[in-house]
Design an enzyme around this catalytic site. Structure first.
Site: not given
Length: 335
Positions: A47-48, A124, A160, A179, A189, A231, A305, A309
């Site tokens: 998406s990026h 990022l 966001t 991230d 998205e 939060k 996390p 990726r």
């Protein structure tokens, strides 16, 4: 089944670079963005990746971003680097800032980089990952045009606003990469669903009246749902403080959208903290990090996390990346 075409990472980078240059971006500005596009596709964050190249090209052509900009790098304090992106692409501004930030962090133990008059920096984690690959703990913040309403409100005031943390292992890899945005899902998205005419899952967006909706277009006119309720709003405000207030960049509440051609340059910001673990933990950092990671990986089915990726990156390096054929046709039409 959606038609795809498999490209190597080098082919993705070359395609992105050529399209950006053709649109009026200087080679110096296009290359860092093209490299990041390939990294993003390798990480499985489609998406990026190439999906943003037509948007970037459009924004160069309409003046929302200056493809010929020359970032201005300064060092106002011993451990502080600032970059005025001059309404150009964030990637080249961050690249030039990192050239000073990384050696400074090694020398001082900790150093910061503040970028203003900037633009969408993409994923990022691509940037904080580079700090980890340099042996530093990298922490990053970037603000975005408003799309999240405060608790109890319906009008968006913050974006966001993602934050990212990347921790280095002894071999120069990002052993841990966090991230995440302040919203339940990245806004890109929702935009992707809108382009494809597909509804979004419940819990992603609210309409202009603050009511839940599965209509992506209504959600884009309303607000994103913050992750974890109040939060998530707190995270967005924290990032706004770091990426906008601490850099002198434009607040998300008045920044122009990252999509479309209206509004001129968004002039948003990025803020990075680079820490040499040896300066704070002596020789204990790597063992503590290894123990922390093991406590998760030792559990059947548990994921760290960045694991997803990392797996995508390994596959992409050997097998290439399957890219949507219609998207490729759109990007190639820019050449």
């Amino acid at each position: 089944m959606t038609a795809t075409e498999t490209l190597t990472l080098a082919e993705i980078e070359d395609l992105a670079f050529s399209a950006l240059v053709k649109a009026g971006t200087s080679e110096a500005n296009a290359r860092p963005l093209a490299v990041a596009t390939a990294m993003t596709e390798a990480d499985g964050v489609a998406s990026h990746g190439l999906a943003y190249i037509p948007i970037y090209a459009q924004h160069v052509e309409c003046g929302k971003v200056d493809g010929q900009a020359t970032p201005v790098v300064e060092q106002p304090r011993p451990a502080v680097v600032t970059v005025d992106a001059a309404t150009g692409f964030a990637h080249s501004a961050i690249d030039q800032g990192f050239e000073k930030l990384i050696p400074l962090a090694r020398e001082m133990g900790v150093a910061v980089l503040a970028v203003n008059n900037s633009y969408n920096c993409g994923v990022l984690g691509v940037h904080t990952q580079r700090l980890a690959q340099a042996g530093l703990l990298g922490i990053g913040f970037t603000n975005a045009p408003a799309s999240i309403a405060p608790s109890g409100g319906a009008k968006p005031v913050v974006g966001t606003n993602p934050f990212s943390i990347a921790a280095p292992d002894a071999d120069g890899n990002a052993a841990l990469l966090i991230d995440q945005s302040a919203s339940t899902i990245a806004k890109s998205e929702v935009m992707k669903h809108a382009r494809e005419g597909k509804p979004v899952p419940e819990g992603w967006v609210l309409d202009a009246n603050g009511q839940p909706t599965t209509d992506p277009d209504a959600g884009l006119k309303g607000s994103m749902v913050p992750s974890g309720g109040y939060k998530g709003v707190g995270i967005a405000l924290t990032v706004e403080l770091m990426a906008a207030a601490m850099t002198g960049a434009t607040l998300g509440s008045v920044a122009s959208p990252f999509s479309g051609t209206a509004g001129g340059p968004p002039k948003t910001g990025q803020f990075f903290v680079a820490v040499d673990p040896a300066a704070t933990a002596g020789g204990a950092f790597q063992q503590r990090l290894a123990d922390l990671i093991a406590s998760i990986h030792d559990q059947d089915g548990a994921r760290l996390p960045g694991d997803g990726r990392r797996a995508c990156r390994i596959r992409a390096a050997s097998d290439g990346v399957a890219v949507n054929a219609a998207l490729l046709e759109k990007v190639r039409a820019l050449l």
